[in-house]
Design a protein around this motif. Structure first.
Motif, short mmCIF file in Angstrom:
data_model
loop_
_atom_site.label_atom_id
_atom_site.label_comp_id
_atom_site.label_asym_id
_atom_site.label_seq_id
_atom_site.Cartn_x
_atom_site.Cartn_y
_atom_site.Cartn_z
N ARG A 366 30.03 11.02 83.38
CA ARG A 366 28.99 10.95 84.18
C ARG A 366 27.77 10.92 83.31
N GLN A 367 27.90 11.59 82.07
CA GLN A 367 26.58 11.69 81.10
C GLN A 367 26.31 10.56 80.27
N VAL A 368 27.10 9.45 80.34
CA VAL A 368 27.25 8.51 79.80
C VAL A 368 26.61 7.29 80.47
N LYS A 369 25.47 6.58 79.86
CA LYS A 369 25.00 5.39 80.28
C LYS A 369 25.64 3.92 79.90
N ALA A 370 25.99 4.00 78.57
CA ALA A 370 26.69 2.69 78.25
C ALA A 370 27.87 3.35 77.34
N MET A 371 28.83 2.27 76.99
CA MET A 371 29.94 2.29 76.42
C MET A 371 30.09 0.94 75.40
N ILE A 372 30.43 1.11 74.32
CA ILE A 372 30.87 -0.33 73.58
C ILE A 372 32.43 0.09 73.01
N LEU A 373 33.09 -0.60 73.51
CA LEU A 373 34.63 -0.35 72.81
C LEU A 373 34.96 -1.66 71.87
N GLY A 374 35.29 -1.01 70.60
CA GLY A 374 35.39 -1.89 69.51
C GLY A 374 36.85 -2.28 69.66
N ASP A 375 37.31 -2.85 68.18
CA ASP A 375 38.68 -3.23 67.88
C ASP A 375 39.57 -2.28 67.92
N LEU A 376 40.08 -1.95 69.07
CA LEU A 376 40.99 -0.90 69.35
C LEU A 376 42.26 -1.20 70.17
N PRO A 377 43.35 -0.77 70.11
CA PRO A 377 44.52 -0.99 71.07
C PRO A 377 44.14 -0.31 72.30
N ALA A 378 44.80 -0.45 73.51
CA ALA A 378 44.53 0.10 74.67
C ALA A 378 45.34 1.34 74.44
N SER A 379 46.35 1.63 73.62
CA SER A 379 47.02 2.74 73.44
C SER A 379 46.29 3.74 72.75
N ALA A 380 45.12 3.63 72.41
CA ALA A 380 44.32 4.62 71.77
C ALA A 380 43.87 5.60 72.74
N PHE A 381 43.89 4.95 74.10
CA PHE A 381 43.55 5.74 75.20
C PHE A 381 44.77 6.16 76.55
N ASP A 382 44.69 7.24 76.92
CA ASP A 382 45.65 7.56 77.89
C ASP A 382 45.40 6.77 79.09
N PRO A 383 46.68 6.56 79.99
CA PRO A 383 46.38 6.03 81.27
C PRO A 383 45.17 6.56 82.13
N GLU A 384 45.08 8.00 82.19
CA GLU A 384 44.02 8.61 82.89
C GLU A 384 42.57 8.27 82.51
N GLN A 385 42.36 8.26 81.02
CA GLN A 385 41.15 7.76 80.47
C GLN A 385 40.74 6.31 80.82
N ILE A 386 41.96 5.46 80.73
CA ILE A 386 41.74 4.17 81.12
C ILE A 386 41.15 3.84 82.59
N ALA A 387 41.75 4.53 83.60
CA ALA A 387 41.37 4.81 84.69
C ALA A 387 39.95 5.33 84.91
N ALA A 388 39.83 6.30 84.34
CA ALA A 388 38.29 6.81 84.13
C ALA A 388 37.46 5.87 83.96
N ILE A 389 37.60 5.07 82.58
CA ILE A 389 36.52 4.15 82.47
C ILE A 389 36.33 3.13 83.50
N ARG A 390 37.41 2.56 84.15
CA ARG A 390 37.23 1.84 85.24
C ARG A 390 36.37 2.15 86.62
#
Length: 738
Positions: A366-390
């Motif tokens: 909620r504190q973040v206004k913008a996010m830049i995702l660079g060259d990383l695999p999706a496995s760098a985040f757990d499923p809960e974090q991916i769902a939170a980003i969506r």
């Protein structure tokens, strides 16, 4: 001709007897034999010349009878009571008494809709029949139905109608003239109950929507969908409450023509946190369901500090992008580099954001206004974090995805982020290494990220690589594309829920740090290179617009009391004008432009209704039949408020609508005069017996023209004739007669 031949044959036989009488003595046996043979030969010849035939025996066959069902589809069948039209009740007669099913078991059934014409319809399409006929011609429809089944065993016509005959010959005369039984059932309106039953009346807030995430200082535009059922045209007040206080008020104009309208409420939260608002409509005393007059909505308000989270691996692209982010004075950031499954390298100037970067929880995002995702695999985040980003993007966050062998590889974000990615990609996306020139698309030329260098991209240093996309998703916009060796999307953006997302399909934007190939602004590396300007303005686009104003126009709602009028009616147009904050606009200039059916434009100025009525009104006459397209334009002090459009129709006065009362007596007369029967709805259960639809035996008499079997063209008749004539010749030869 046949008679002439027979007479000629008789004459020839008499002449032959007369000629041979001088030689033949009837007393001699030979003479008698010759005469007999000659008579027999002439008899056979006459038999052949007459060409006699025989008729076969009559045949007895069993036939299936035919019942034609005629359903009235004229406009008078659109009237009715008790919540159903007359056509609805006619359909219910067919359905509830299983007319199609019971008739089909023993006979053939044909269903027609009729008004001034007779139209065959499939039994399955009976529910799609519309009461739109402008005239009703019962006599013509009956005669056409009988003609259509001429040659079949027509048992009769079943007519379902209100009996309202408006055009053509007298139906009773047609019933007398035709020899076909008519079985009629009058479709009438139900009798009014002794105690009046009021139709349901209801005012409802069917939905309340707004941006779920705001920056402190921004105004929330809350749109309430308000619906009216059973009430006459009226202004409905909508109020917004928070913690027991009324914080905003507006009104919406509803009528039978526009029973559902949006109501706009604008409020500016005064502190950071979660704000729960309650929209209300005051219940009416006779309202059926007052529980749907209240709806709630929650809006999260965040502080105005711009915070950006950048997550990437150590690579050349990050080396040039991170200084651009760190150099922004109005931006707090955290740059995260995952080192292994347990450790992260975190840099940045915001301690709170650096703590968020460790786990990416919904509360932290909620504190973040913008996010830049660079060259990383999706496995760098757990499923809960991916769902939170969506969820964060859907609630108003801004996400930029950078292309790279890992981010768009087999274990990249292609599947994890799904439709958030503005393009469709293979998994992995094909990596193309080739120098690529770029250019702006027309949409890109107007985009904030390209304004300062909009005319210099053709001379920017070529990129070294790109990732191939299958296609661009619906509602996505290509901002930048390669021109050589092929035209392909490079930078693509789209709205995603209440947020936004973009993707850069290359890992070599650092090449733009080299400046332009030709001398000019930014020819050398520095703050004005295409790379720096692109990323600075792209970051500005990702961040929310804190300087939002409420100057977003307003609402114009155009109403009439109905959608169909008759020619020469006066059409009153009511215009409800609301400002950007939802309040009634006073002193508005409201202009109406009406496109009439004859092509002549009609101009009107709507005047204030006066008193406590905040609407504006104007009137014009429907001089011609056809469609009238009405457009209302409103402005206050020269500033446009909004535009609304509706279409109404004018028709010639119809007898179908001016005389709609049913005529059951006509239906009874048609049944009596034709030898049929007037049916009550319950009689339809016994329709097979009443209409005598059971299969019956029919004796088919042979037809002399088609069924006669010739008996003269037999071979033995010719042989007999030859034998007789030969015998006669032998007798004459032996007796030496001429």
């Amino acid at each position: 001709m046949m008679t002439v031949l027979v007479v000629a044959a008789l004459a020839a036989m008499i002449a032959s007897f007369a000629w041979s009488r001088r030689q033949l003595d009837p007393r001699r046996p030979a003479a008698l034999a010759a005469i007999a043979l000659r008579c027999a030969g002439f008899g056979v010849l006459i038999f052949i010349v007459l060409q006699p035939a025989r008729l076969p025996s009559p045949q007895t066959v069993t036939t299936r009878r035919v019942l034609a069902v005629l359903v009235d589809q004229s406009a008078s069948m659109s009237t009715g009571g008790a919540g159903a039209t007359r056509l609805d009740r006619a359909r219910a007669m067919v359905r509830d008494h299983r007319v199609v099913e019971q008739v089909s078991e023993v006979a053939e059934i044909a269903i027609y809709g009729f008004d001034a014409d007779l139209i065959p319809i499939d039994p399955a399409a009976l529910d799609a029949l519309e009461p739109a006929g402008r005239r009703t011609d019962l006599a013509s429809s009956i005669e056409r139905a009988v003609r259509r089944h001429r040659g079949s065993d027509l048992a009769g016509l079943l007519i379902l109608s209100d009996g309202r005959h408006t055009e053509g010959a007298e139906p009773r005369d047609a019933a007398r003239r035709l020899k076909t039984p008519l079985f009629t059932a009058a479709v009438t309106d139900p009798a009014l109950p002794d105690a009046p039953v009021d139709a349901p009346r209801d005012l409802a807030l069917t939905s309340v929507t707004a941006e779920p995430r705001l920056v402190l200082g921004q105004s929330a535009r809350i749109v309430c969908a308000v619906e009216s059922l059973g009430y006459p045209p009226r202004q409905v007040a909508v109020t917004l409450h928070r913690e027991g206080r009324t914080v905003a008020t507006t009104a919406v104009a509803l009528s039978a023509q526009q029973p559902k309208r949006p109501a706009l409420l604008v409020v500016t939260p005064d502190r950071v946190g979660s704000h729960r608002y309650e929209a209300r409509i005051a219940p009416e005393p006779d309202e059926t369901d007052p529980t749907n007059n209240v709806a709630e909505i929650t809006i999260d308000v965040v502080d105005p500090v711009n915070r950006l989270l950048y997550v990437d691996r150590l690579r050349f692209e990050r080396r040039f992008l991170k200084p651009v982010i760190a150099g922004r004075r109005n931006l707090r950031y955290a740059a995260v580099v995952p080192l292994d499954g347990q450790r992260n390298l975190v840099q940045g100037d915001d301690e709170a954001l650096r703590a968020v970067a460790a786990d990416l929880t919904p509360d932290g995002l909620r504190q973040v206004k913008a996010m830049i995702l660079g060259d990383l695999p999706a496995s760098a985040f757990d499923p809960e974090q991916i769902a939170a980003i969506r969820d964060w993007v859907g609630s108003g966050g801004a996400l930029m995805i950078l292309g790279g062998p890992q981010s768009l590889g087999a274990d990249g974000f292609i599947e994890a982020l799904g439709t958030l990615i503005p393009v469709t990609l293979d998994r992995p996306a094909p990596y193309v290494e080739a120098p690529s020139r770029v250019r702006l698309t027309p949409a890109g030329a107007a985009h904030p990220a390209f304004q300062r260098v909009s005319k210099q991209w053709e001379s920017a240093a070529p990129l070294l690589s790109r990732f191939g996309a299958q296609g661009v998703r619906a509602a996505a916009t290509v901002l930048l594309e390669t021109t050589e060796p092929v035209v392909a999307p490079l930078v693509v953006s789209r709205r995603a829920g209440h947020g936004k997302a973009a993707i850069v399909l290359t890992d070599s934007t650092w090449r733009w740090q080299l400046g332009h190939d030709r001398a000019g602004p930014g020819a050398a590396g520095g703050a004005d290179t295409p790379h720096a300007v692109f990323w600075q303005q792209m970051i500005d686009w990702l961040l929310p617009d804190i300087d939002q104003t409420d100057d977003e126009g307003g609402q114009v709602q155009l109403l009439t009391d109905r959608t169909t009028y008759e020619v020469r009616d006066a059409i009153e147009v009511v215009v409800n004008v609301r400002g950007a904050d939802g309040s009634a606009a006073k002193g508005a200039d409201v202009r109406l432009t009406i496109a009439s059916p004859d092509g002549r434009p009609i101009e009107r100025t709507a005047e204030p209704a006066g008193g406590d009525d905040p609407t504006y009104r104007a009137t014009f006459d429907a001089a011609y039949a056809g469609a009238y397209a009405i457009q209302a334009t409103a402005s206050v002090a020269g500033r446009p408020i909004g535009v609304d459009r509706i279409v109404v129709n004018a028709v010639q006065p119809l007898v179908e609508f001016t005389r709609t009362e049913p005529d059951p007596q006509l239906m009874k007369d048609l049944a009596l005069l034709s030898g049929g029967k007037y049916l009550e709805p319950s009689d339809l259960d016994d329709l097979v017996r009443l209409a005598r639809l059971e299969p019956r035996e029919v004796v088919i008499q042979p037809n002399a023209d088609h069924d006669a079997v010739p008996v003269w063209n037999r071979w033995w008749l010719l042989a007999l004739f030859v034998a007789i004539m030969t015998a006669e010749w032998v007798v004459r030869k032996r007796n030496q007669w001429v």
